[in-house]
Structures are given as C-alpha cells and as structure tokens.
Design a protein around this motif. Structure first.
Motif, PDB file in Angstrom:
ATOM      1  N   THR A  88       0.924  -1.268  -0.059  1.00  0.00           N
ATOM      2  CA  THR A  88      -0.020   0.124  -0.048  1.00  0.00           C
ATOM      3  C   THR A  88       0.925   1.345  -0.119  1.00  0.00           C
ATOM      4  O   THR A  88       1.614   1.398   1.150  1.00  0.00           O
ATOM      5  CB  THR A  88      -0.918  -0.096   1.161  1.00  0.00           C
ATOM      6  N   GLU A  89       0.849   1.949  -1.031  1.00  0.00           N
ATOM      7  CA  GLU A  89       1.508   3.178  -1.259  1.00  0.00           C
ATOM      8  C   GLU A  89       0.909   4.568  -0.622  1.00  0.00           C
ATOM      9  O   GLU A  89      -0.292   4.478  -0.697  1.00  0.00           O
ATOM     10  CB  GLU A  89       1.859   3.557  -2.618  1.00  0.00           C
ATOM     11  N   THR A  90       1.623   4.953   0.094  1.00  0.00           N
ATOM     12  CA  THR A  90       1.139   6.135   0.817  1.00  0.00           C
ATOM     13  C   THR A  90       0.664   7.341  -0.145  1.00  0.00           C
ATOM     14  O   THR A  90       1.522   7.555  -1.251  1.00  0.00           O
ATOM     15  CB  THR A  90       2.008   6.938   2.087  1.00  0.00           C
ATOM     16  N   PRO A  91      -0.250   8.178   0.091  1.00  0.00           N
ATOM     17  CA  PRO A  91      -0.287   9.434  -0.892  1.00  0.00           C
ATOM     18  C   PRO A  91       0.869  10.127  -0.993  1.00  0.00           C
ATOM     19  O   PRO A  91       1.241  10.818  -2.287  1.00  0.00           O
ATOM     20  CB  PRO A  91      -1.389  10.373  -0.197  1.00  0.00           C
ATOM     21  N   GLU A  92       1.766  10.211   0.103  1.00  0.00           N
ATOM     22  CA  GLU A  92       2.913  10.986  -0.186  1.00  0.00           C
ATOM     23  C   GLU A  92       4.023  10.325  -1.130  1.00  0.00           C
ATOM     24  O   GLU A  92       4.655  11.009  -1.939  1.00  0.00           O
ATOM     25  CB  GLU A  92       3.631  11.309   1.314  1.00  0.00           C
ATOM     26  N   ALA A  93       4.071   9.061  -0.852  1.00  0.00           N
ATOM     27  CA  ALA A  93       5.093   8.222  -1.841  1.00  0.00           C
ATOM     28  C   ALA A  93       4.499   8.285  -3.326  1.00  0.00           C
ATOM     29  O   ALA A  93       5.198   8.529  -4.235  1.00  0.00           O
ATOM     30  CB  ALA A  93       4.906   6.842  -1.333  1.00  0.00           C
ATOM     31  N   ARG A  94       3.173   8.306  -3.443  1.00  0.00           N
ATOM     32  CA  ARG A  94       2.493   8.377  -4.789  1.00  0.00           C
ATOM     33  C   ARG A  94       2.975   9.941  -5.250  1.00  0.00           C
ATOM     34  O   ARG A  94       3.339  10.030  -6.381  1.00  0.00           O
ATOM     35  CB  ARG A  94       1.002   8.142  -4.701  1.00  0.00           C
ATOM     36  N   MET A  95       2.962  10.894  -4.542  1.00  0.00           N
ATOM     37  CA  MET A  95       3.244  12.141  -5.078  1.00  0.00           C
ATOM     38  C   MET A  95       4.875  12.336  -5.389  1.00  0.00           C
ATOM     39  O   MET A  95       5.140  13.052  -6.238  1.00  0.00           O
ATOM     40  CB  MET A  95       2.864  13.292  -4.073  1.00  0.00           C
ATOM     41  N   LYS A  96       5.510  11.690  -4.636  1.00  0.00           N
ATOM     42  CA  LYS A  96       7.086  11.802  -4.786  1.00  0.00           C
ATOM     43  C   LYS A  96       7.311  10.856  -6.462  1.00  0.00           C
ATOM     44  O   LYS A  96       8.028  11.388  -6.884  1.00  0.00           O
ATOM     45  CB  LYS A  96       7.825  11.065  -3.670  1.00  0.00           C
ATOM     46  N   ARG A 140      15.654  22.239 -10.684  1.00  0.00           N
ATOM     47  CA  ARG A 140      16.261  21.096  -9.998  1.00  0.00           C
ATOM     48  C   ARG A 140      16.109  21.244  -8.530  1.00  0.00           C
ATOM     49  O   ARG A 140      15.991  20.202  -7.801  1.00  0.00           O
ATOM     50  CB  ARG A 140      17.308  20.720 -10.544  1.00  0.00           C
ATOM     51  N   VAL A 141      16.550  22.433  -8.239  1.00  0.00           N
ATOM     52  CA  VAL A 141      16.683  22.654  -6.401  1.00  0.00           C
ATOM     53  C   VAL A 141      15.156  22.465  -5.935  1.00  0.00           C
ATOM     54  O   VAL A 141      14.832  21.894  -5.081  1.00  0.00           O
ATOM     55  CB  VAL A 141      17.000  24.116  -6.358  1.00  0.00           C
ATOM     56  N   CYS A 142      14.007  23.167  -6.706  1.00  0.00           N
ATOM     57  CA  CYS A 142      12.715  23.064  -6.315  1.00  0.00           C
ATOM     58  C   CYS A 142      12.236  21.608  -6.183  1.00  0.00           C
ATOM     59  O   CYS A 142      11.980  21.031  -5.059  1.00  0.00           O
ATOM     60  CB  CYS A 142      11.759  23.698  -7.171  1.00  0.00           C
ATOM     61  N   TYR A 143      12.660  20.829  -7.217  1.00  0.00           N
ATOM     62  CA  TYR A 143      12.308  19.142  -6.958  1.00  0.00           C
ATOM     63  C   TYR A 143      13.156  18.555  -5.864  1.00  0.00           C
ATOM     64  O   TYR A 143      12.386  17.783  -5.350  1.00  0.00           O
ATOM     65  CB  TYR A 143      12.895  18.684  -8.480  1.00  0.00           C
ATOM     66  N   GLU A 144      14.223  18.903  -5.603  1.00  0.00           N
ATOM     67  CA  GLU A 144      15.102  18.064  -4.685  1.00  0.00           C
ATOM     68  C   GLU A 144      14.500  18.761  -3.372  1.00  0.00           C
ATOM     69  O   GLU A 144      14.391  17.881  -2.397  1.00  0.00           O
ATOM     70  CB  GLU A 144      16.637  18.484  -4.629  1.00  0.00           C
ATOM     71  N   LEU A 145      14.037  19.891  -3.218  1.00  0.00           N
ATOM     72  CA  LEU A 145      13.531  20.211  -1.825  1.00  0.00           C
ATOM     73  C   LEU A 145      12.167  19.610  -1.491  1.00  0.00           C
ATOM     74  O   LEU A 145      11.764  19.240  -0.514  1.00  0.00           O
ATOM     75  CB  LEU A 145      13.210  21.876  -1.945  1.00  0.00           C
ATOM     76  N   LEU A 146      11.532  19.554  -2.719  1.00  0.00           N
ATOM     77  CA  LEU A 146      10.095  18.910  -2.498  1.00  0.00           C
ATOM     78  C   LEU A 146      10.257  17.320  -1.971  1.00  0.00           C
ATOM     79  O   LEU A 146       9.343  16.972  -1.227  1.00  0.00           O
ATOM     80  CB  LEU A 146       9.407  19.012  -3.575  1.00  0.00           C
ATOM     81  N   LEU A 147      11.176  16.793  -2.622  1.00  0.00           N
ATOM     82  CA  LEU A 147      11.314  15.366  -2.307  1.00  0.00           C
ATOM     83  C   LEU A 147      11.891  15.205  -0.780  1.00  0.00           C
ATOM     84  O   LEU A 147      11.629  14.105  -0.171  1.00  0.00           O
ATOM     85  CB  LEU A 147      12.618  14.741  -3.224  1.00  0.00           C
ATOM     86  N   LYS A 148      12.527  16.184  -0.217  1.00  0.00           N
ATOM     87  CA  LYS A 148      12.988  16.143   1.042  1.00  0.00           C
ATOM     88  C   LYS A 148      12.166  16.894   2.028  1.00  0.00           C
ATOM     89  O   LYS A 148      12.406  17.001   3.379  1.00  0.00           O
ATOM     90  CB  LYS A 148      14.489  16.795   1.200  1.00  0.00           C
ATOM     91  N   MET A 193       4.024  19.246   2.805  1.00  0.00           N
ATOM     92  CA  MET A 193       4.116  20.082   1.708  1.00  0.00           C
ATOM     93  C   MET A 193       3.733  19.200   0.488  1.00  0.00           C
ATOM     94  O   MET A 193       3.221  19.756  -0.414  1.00  0.00           O
ATOM     95  CB  MET A 193       5.487  20.543   1.656  1.00  0.00           C
ATOM     96  N   LEU A 194       3.754  18.065   0.684  1.00  0.00           N
ATOM     97  CA  LEU A 194       3.332  17.081  -0.862  1.00  0.00           C
ATOM     98  C   LEU A 194       1.845  17.187  -0.999  1.00  0.00           C
ATOM     99  O   LEU A 194       1.275  16.959  -1.900  1.00  0.00           O
ATOM    100  CB  LEU A 194       4.077  15.707  -0.690  1.00  0.00           C
TER     101      LEU A 194
END
Length: 154
Positions: free
Chosen positions: A13-21, A43-51, A56-57
C-alpha cells in the motif's frame, strides 16, 4: 524433497506522499534537460520537495487536484518549478482520466452542491491552491537558504 519456489502474495500500500513523490520523479524526467542540471532552480525545487515534510506534498497534491477539476494547468509564476508542475499536471491528469470514476465523482459533487456555479467554485479553488503552492515553494527556498547560511556560520 525438491525445493519448490515459494510464492508470496504481498500487497504493498503506497502512501499518498509516496505516490506524489513518484509523480514528481516522473515529471522531473519530462522537463527540459537544461533544467535538470545541478543548481538550476527547477532542479533545486524538485530536490527540496522530495525532502520536504509530507504536508508540503499534500499541498502539491491538492493543487494538482484543483487544477484537474478546473481543467487548467498549475500557475507557478512567482516561484521556480513552473515546468516541473506543468509536467506533473499532465501526468496527474492522464492518471485521473484513466480512472473515469474520479471525474464522475467530481461531477456528482458539483451537481449535489447547490452553492453557486460549479465552474466558478473550481476556478476560485484553482486560484487559491495555486497561490498557496507559489507561497509554499518560496517558503521552501527561504528555509533552505536560511539553513545553508546557518551551516556556514556554525
């Protein structure tokens, strides 16, 4: 007694946050190559969102849902990541359109709720969530900058 392969049926079962990542990773793959280079704001935006924290997701997911319901792409104007969010919207919309149930549920909610024009409500929600998304991205960059400055001093 031969050894027979064991089959294990595991449902992940994938979490909503994992699906968004995962969606953001797929969107990042679709952006122009020059935006993928180290140090580029997208790219910085992308990396910040993943962390970033899961909340935020959730903002990103809510914004993409509002965009889908209004049938308008995200409007990232005051912050980096415009092409990332436009790619995410395209992927999100394709996934939603493949699952026709989601669109039917949206239409049913709109017809049940007699408070105003459904299109007008969708546009207002789209505008509000896009403003929130822009502010959140700017906050992410601001906090990252503060963190880097604190690291230099410490």
């Amino acid at each position: 007694m031969g050894s027979e392969p064991v089959t294990v049926n595991v449902q992940v079962t994938e979490t909503p946050e994992a699906r968004m990542k995962n969606l953001l990773k797929a969107a990042f793959d679709e952006i122009p190559e020059h935006e993928k280079v180290s140090g580029h704001p997208t790219r910085v935006c992308y990396e910040l969102l993943l962390k970033s924290p899961d909340e935020m997701l959730t903002v990103v997911s809510t914004c993409l849902r509002a965009c889908f319901e209004a049938n308008l792409p995200p409007s990232v104007t005051t912050a980096p990541g415009k092409s990332l969010f436009q790619s995410a919207y395209v992927i999100f919309s394709k996934n939603k359109n493949q699952n026709g149930k989601d669109m039917k549920e949206t239409k049913a909610r709109e017809s049940e709720d007699g408070n105003g024009n459904p299109k007008q409500r969708s546009l207002q929600t789209w505008q509000d969530t896009n403003e929130l998304l822009n502010q959140m991205i700017l906050l992410l960059f601001s906090k990252a900058s503060e963190h880097l400055k604190a690291g230099e001093r410490g």
